[in-house]
Design an enzyme around this catalytic site. Structure first.
Site, PDB file in Angstrom:
ATOM      1  N   LYS A 192      42.898  24.361  18.994  1.00 31.20           N
ATOM      2  CA  LYS A 192      42.815  25.585  20.099  1.00 31.20           C
ATOM      3  C   LYS A 192      44.659  25.825  20.084  1.00 31.20           C
ATOM      4  CE  LYS A 192      42.058  28.667  24.325  1.00 31.20           C
ATOM      5  NZ  LYS A 192      40.934  28.666  24.809  1.00 31.20           N
TER       6      LYS A 192
ATOM      7  N   GLU B  63      32.735  28.051  23.089  1.00 29.92           N
ATOM      8  CA  GLU B  63      33.935  27.520  22.977  1.00 29.92           C
ATOM      9  C   GLU B  63      33.437  26.159  24.270  1.00 29.92           C
ATOM     10  OE1 GLU B  63      37.189  29.730  25.435  1.00 29.92           O
ATOM     11  OE2 GLU B  63      38.986  27.804  24.946  1.00 29.92           O
TER      12      GLU B  63
ATOM     13  N   ASN C 258      33.987  32.514  69.572  1.00 28.04           N
ATOM     14  CA  ASN C 258      33.899  31.438  68.239  1.00 28.04           C
ATOM     15  C   ASN C 258      32.808  30.735  68.123  1.00 28.04           C
ATOM     16  OD1 ASN C 258      36.003  32.051  65.498  1.00 28.04           O
ATOM     17  ND2 ASN C 258      38.346  31.149  67.245  1.00 28.04           N
TER      18      ASN C 258
ATOM     19  N   CYS D 292      39.160  31.434  21.628  1.00 30.67           N
ATOM     20  CA  CYS D 292      39.044  32.780  22.331  1.00 30.67           C
ATOM     21  C   CYS D 292      41.238  32.953  22.585  1.00 30.67           C
ATOM     22  CB  CYS D 292      38.720  31.574  23.532  1.00 30.67           C
ATOM     23  SG  CYS D 292      38.541  32.822  25.681  1.00 30.67           S
TER      24      CYS D 292
ATOM     25  N   LYS E  19      42.444  29.755  55.989  1.00 23.12           N
ATOM     26  CA  LYS E  19      41.447  30.496  56.166  1.00 23.12           C
ATOM     27  C   LYS E  19      40.820  30.275  54.963  1.00 23.12           C
ATOM     28  CE  LYS E  19      40.461  32.027  60.817  1.00 23.12           C
ATOM     29  NZ  LYS E  19      39.879  33.038  61.537  1.00 23.12           N
TER      30      LYS E  19
ATOM     31  N   SER F 277      22.100  39.116  59.798  1.00 23.88           N
ATOM     32  CA  SER F 277      22.727  39.057  61.255  1.00 23.88           C
ATOM     33  C   SER F 277      21.772  41.133  61.370  1.00 23.88           C
ATOM     34  CB  SER F 277      23.786  39.149  61.517  1.00 23.88           C
ATOM     35  OG  SER F 277      24.409  40.108  59.683  1.00 23.88           O
ATOM     36  N   GLY F 278      21.348  41.361  60.758  1.00 22.88           N
ATOM     37  CA  GLY F 278      20.666  42.825  60.401  1.00 22.88           C
ATOM     38  C   GLY F 278      22.538  43.876  60.054  1.00 22.88           C
TER      39      GLY F 278
ATOM     40  N   ILE G 265      25.222  44.125  56.866  1.00 17.68           N
ATOM     41  CA  ILE G 265      25.219  44.688  55.487  1.00 17.68           C
ATOM     42  C   ILE G 265      25.762  43.864  54.743  1.00 17.68           C
ATOM     43  CG2 ILE G 265      28.041  45.511  56.010  1.00 17.68           C
ATOM     44  CD1 ILE G 265      24.700  47.071  53.804  1.00 17.68           C
TER      45      ILE G 265
ATOM     46  N   LYS H  91      36.812  44.030  32.232  1.00 16.90           N
ATOM     47  CA  LYS H  91      37.407  42.885  31.484  1.00 16.90           C
ATOM     48  C   LYS H  91      36.818  43.591  29.647  1.00 16.90           C
ATOM     49  CE  LYS H  91      39.099  38.764  30.417  1.00 16.90           C
ATOM     50  NZ  LYS H  91      38.467  37.703  30.682  1.00 16.90           N
TER      51      LYS H  91
END
Lengths: 590, 590
Positions: free
Chosen positions: B116, B44, B413, B152, B558, B338-339, B341, B185
């Site tokens: 379509k 598509e 911060n 689609c 945010k 940062s060390g 995860i 999906k």
């Protein structure tokens, strides 16, 4: 002739504040009933607020809307408003989906509900994402007057439900709106409302929302049009207003419920003629079959003069800023006073919107800041009577430049970013919202520092081209002079050459063409969908057009990271202009 | 039985790069023709890229699509591919609007174009905003085989054009797709394709895009289903791939062009049955009426094993990051090691996506950084073999804290923001893209510093809940071990308690519930549309649910300012979840 006193309640709802909005409907209905109104109309989705975006899809939100609606009907009865027909926009949900609905409250009950037929899905609108379209037309008879209801976009399409109401027969139409402000939009809106009233063969009460919600500003300007297509009365823009008047009605007594489909033009595929599809479902509901005993009508309400263009834009910007700050619950705002025109205009807007006591200007000179910038900034604060602090950033900048060995653009940006940190630190420490004073021209070409001068929660002039910023400054100063007040904006902030002052003797025209030319090219490219070839054919210098278009095409990421700001022009940079970032399309190839 | 050799070209297009995409179509068609293909199908909107968002509305962009399409048809002929039928998705524009189109190129010409029918307008899709729906069904006969084309969403709705193709009679259906990856999906996609093939009574070639565009990842996984509803062959996920095979065909020779509408269920308003509207326009185009002389079919292509869940998600994230960086033209990426995860997983993803030489880890210790964080960060860089620099921010932080008298959250911060400035300065100086290592859980509850750790151009794990971040880390390390390689992620980054290290002895659980519980509540609230009452009824602690929901409801600003990141789950935070900022709706009132 039957008579009916109608109140258009042009109110400022807040998205999501169902209980607050409901209390407002009760309060304004009380006032309208005290003035003898038989019908009180509120704006589109007044109960939920508008637009609620993906909140529309939350089941718990839809359920809260419906239960508040039922409670509101009962409270209206208890408050002695049970004899008034109250038309309330709200969100609803049934088996077919979520609805943009208008309910008619009477005698403590929801007597009918209309679902918006036409769902706008362009520009700032995404209603096909949220709502299932309605296909029914409830008509209620109140004091012998047959009243139909439609919602906003329903009157912007030909052959819609207003035409159907005209064919089946009504005496009055109420149209609930959440129609956002755009420059010159009133030039379209008024003729549209009068034309639809004439099509319906009945007067139309057009009540619009006022106030702002994130990037949208609603300007009110509610109006009533007669069945002859004349404006009977008009409410002021940008203020909450209760307009009460006696409608100019013809004789009532319609009974038809047969809405034949409109004739379909030969060869038009039906997919493209949804309006021409089989008949709408018409339901006639009798509340009060007989006309009222004749009474003395009210004198016609005073219709305000239309606002001049600068006043209208200024009011829209003040409204957008005020409601963003208040609805988010911030006690005050702060931002950098640079001495330049953008921050000066934002400061004057903030003083008008929030009062000077809620405004904290911060001067943050670096080693490249000129003496006139500092004095213009201090002068601005003094003219406005707002708070003013000086926090030099030279020391912070020096540590970054020294430790990271920065030069060129990296060194320029670090100054803007140390200012950004300073403002955000003050915001964190003191709870003030940081404003972002960038204008639309800057934003279009990417002439700003991300995480630097683009820091903040709301950008008051994000949708105002630079040349209009100057016009607004001159207009605001002239207004002050006209009223014998101190012009808020220092004359030298208006007249001096714009500069970012991030290196010695820098001026904007080092990087950009003159703003007059730049704004014309941007208007053609962004608002007018003109191509490179079109613009060159219109007489702009080919190299200049190429340079500007490349700057625009490359700035999408910066624009997307920019804080919200009131939309006032046709294609704002923001949520109604969506472009891919990872995108290789260039109107002009480099 | 007629025979036909079909090639599914699962390629990676770039939005806006019309000339690049066109060159790719030519190149892949040449390869397919060398392998004997008679029909070559591309995804598509392969010519324009997908999604192009508001670019779709630019007249010059539509014109460029159309002229490139015509040029491509000629170039295919010149390249000796004129006898192959090439199906190419593209953007088009006619009197009724902009179209999501598929054109059939043959003998140097565009012989037919399909528009379509069904335009998705939910989740990440906005197609009702851009496109006018089609209503015609071109069918071409090639070597005696009648071939229909759909796009689609057309196969995701019941009673759509595939059913119509079945009623009118075709021998094969080609379905072009730009179907974005979501977890699980494929569990829906494969049964859908096989069901539609059975409905059409003809095999279906389903060709999907691969690669990433901004927040969307396309996983490929193209497949061919037989007319009996079985999978005949399947292409691998997440790689460009040319799948050539001989289709399993029945006898051809259909002539009908009469597509009767489907029966409409009694009482269903026609507005809600667009599929049941008057007949589609069927046009039959004869290119080659007679079947080919019998030939030896190819052996069936090898169908890859489905990927385990972690491998699939990892591949999606690698694809999203790689294409964002490459399509935007960045030579390398950088971000804070940062060390912890999150940055460790982002680093492993970046090394897999771009190679370790394009990755610059930066350690930016403040006075609260622990020794183990620094050693884990250095260990990570060593394991990956990437570049590694140390730029302490303690000095910069001290100047801000001292000059502005900061404490509490403002002081916390400012550390994150000095790191943000450091990374952006290095980016400006050296041209590297800054990545943002925040995860979906953090983003949901607002546990991050705006203009601090949220700085950057792309957030690789923005849509990955924290508990899945850990699972992916363990899986990636185990994969490395299985192949005898060094596990990329230090074990202690996986096992230690997460901390922002912005004050002494801080750990995430000071502010947040344990991540296992938090992710379950978030999944219910955000993905599952569960209300407060639902979640409490499911057994979660009422106070905890209230606290989490309030954090989510308050963090919209945010989230909106966060950089893009690949979407991998059902409701990503990003462009497919749109909430008002100035919003008073709270699932739980404070």
């Amino acid at each position: 002739m039957p008579q009916l006193r109608v109140a258009l309640a042009q109110v400022n709802a807040c998205a999501g504040d169902i209980t607050g909005n409901s209390a407002m409907v009760l309060d304004w209905t009380r006032r309208a009933v005290q003035e003898g109104a038989h019908l009180v109309a509120f704006p589109e989705m007044v109960l939920s607020g508008y637009p609620v975006e993906d909140l529309a899809l939350r089941k718990s939100f839809a359920a809260a809307n419906r239960s508040e609606l039922d409670a509101l009907a009962r409270r209206l009865l208890e408050a002695g408003c049970g004899d008034a027909l109250v038309v309330v926009g709200h969100l609803d949900r049934d088996d077919e989906g979520v609805r943009n609905a208008a309910s008619l409250l009477y005698g403590g009950e929801v007597v009918a509900t209309y679902y918006k037929h036409h769902l706008p899905n362009y520009g700032v609108f995404d209603e096909a994402r949220y709502f299932a379209p309605g296909h029914d037309l409830p008509i209620v008879r109140l004091h012998g007057v047959d009243i139909g209801v439609v919602i906003c976009e329903d009157i912007w399409r030909n052959g819609g439900p207003v035409a159907a109401l005209g064919r089946v027969g009504v005496d009055a139409v109420v149209c609930l709106n959440g129609s956002p402000y755009e420059r010159t939009k009133n030039d379209q809106r008024t003729p549209l409302v009068t034309r639809r009233a004439a099509e319906a063969g009945a007067p139309m009460a057009y009540v619009n929302m006022v106030g702002a919600q994130d990037e949208l500003v609603f300007d009110g300007g509610s109006l009533v049009a007669t069945s002859e297509g004349e404006v009977q009365a008009r409410a002021p823009q940008f203020v909450e207003h209760l307009m009460v008047l006696d409608m100019d009605l013809a004789a009532g007594g319609h009974t038809s419920t047969d809405v034949s489909p409109e004739p379909v033009e030969e060869g038009t595929p039906l997919h493209f003629r949804p309006d021409a599809l089989p008949a709408f479902g018409v339901e006639r509901i009798i509340l009060q079959p007989d006309p009222l005993p004749p009474y003395e009508p009210l004198p016609p309400p005073r219709t305000p003069e239309p606002l001049p263009e600068e006043a209208e834009v200024w009011s829209a910007l003040v409204t957008g800023l005020r409601d963003y700050v208040h609805k988010n619950g911030f006690p005050a705002v702060t931002f950098g006073f640079s001495g330049g025109i953008d921050s000066a205009v934002c400061a004057a807007l903030a003083a008008d919107a929030l009062g000077p006591d809620a405004l904290y200007g911060v001067s943050m000179p670096s080693k490249y800041s000129t003496e006139h910038s500092r004095s213009d900034a201090a002068d601005l604060a003094q003219r406005l009577g707002c708070h003013y602090e000086v926090h030099p950033v030279a020391d912070m900048v020096e540590v970054f430049v020294d430790r990271l060995q920065l030069s060129g653009v990296a060194e320029e940006n670090v100054q803007a970013r140390c200012r950004g940190i300073t403002l955000m630190s003050l915001s964190n420490q003191l709870g003030r919202l940081v404003l972002t004073p960038g204008n639309k021209t800057e934003l279009a070409v990417g002439y700003s520092t991300i995480y630097g001068d683009s820091v903040g929660g709301f950008a008051p002039i994000k949708d105002v081209p630079k040349t209009l910023v100057w016009r607004l400054a001159r207009w605001r100063n002239a207004e002050a002079a006209r009223h014998g007040e101190t012009p808020p904006i220092p004359e030298s902030s208006i007249s001096k050459a714009p500069s970012a002052e991030l290196r010695p003797d820098q001026v904007d025209t080092d990087s950009l063409p003159p703003y007059e030319t730049l704004d014309e090219i941007l208007d053609g490219y962004v608002e007018g969908d003109r191509s490179y070839a079109d613009l060159v054919a219109e007489g702009f210098d080919a190299d200049l057009v190429e340079r500007v278009l490349q700057m625009v095409d490359r700035s999408e990421y910066k624009r997307r990271q920019y804080p919200p700001g009131s939309k006032i022009t046709f294609k704002a940079f923001g949520r109604d202009r969506r472009l891919p970032i990872t995108n290789r399309w260039r109107e002009v190839r480099p």
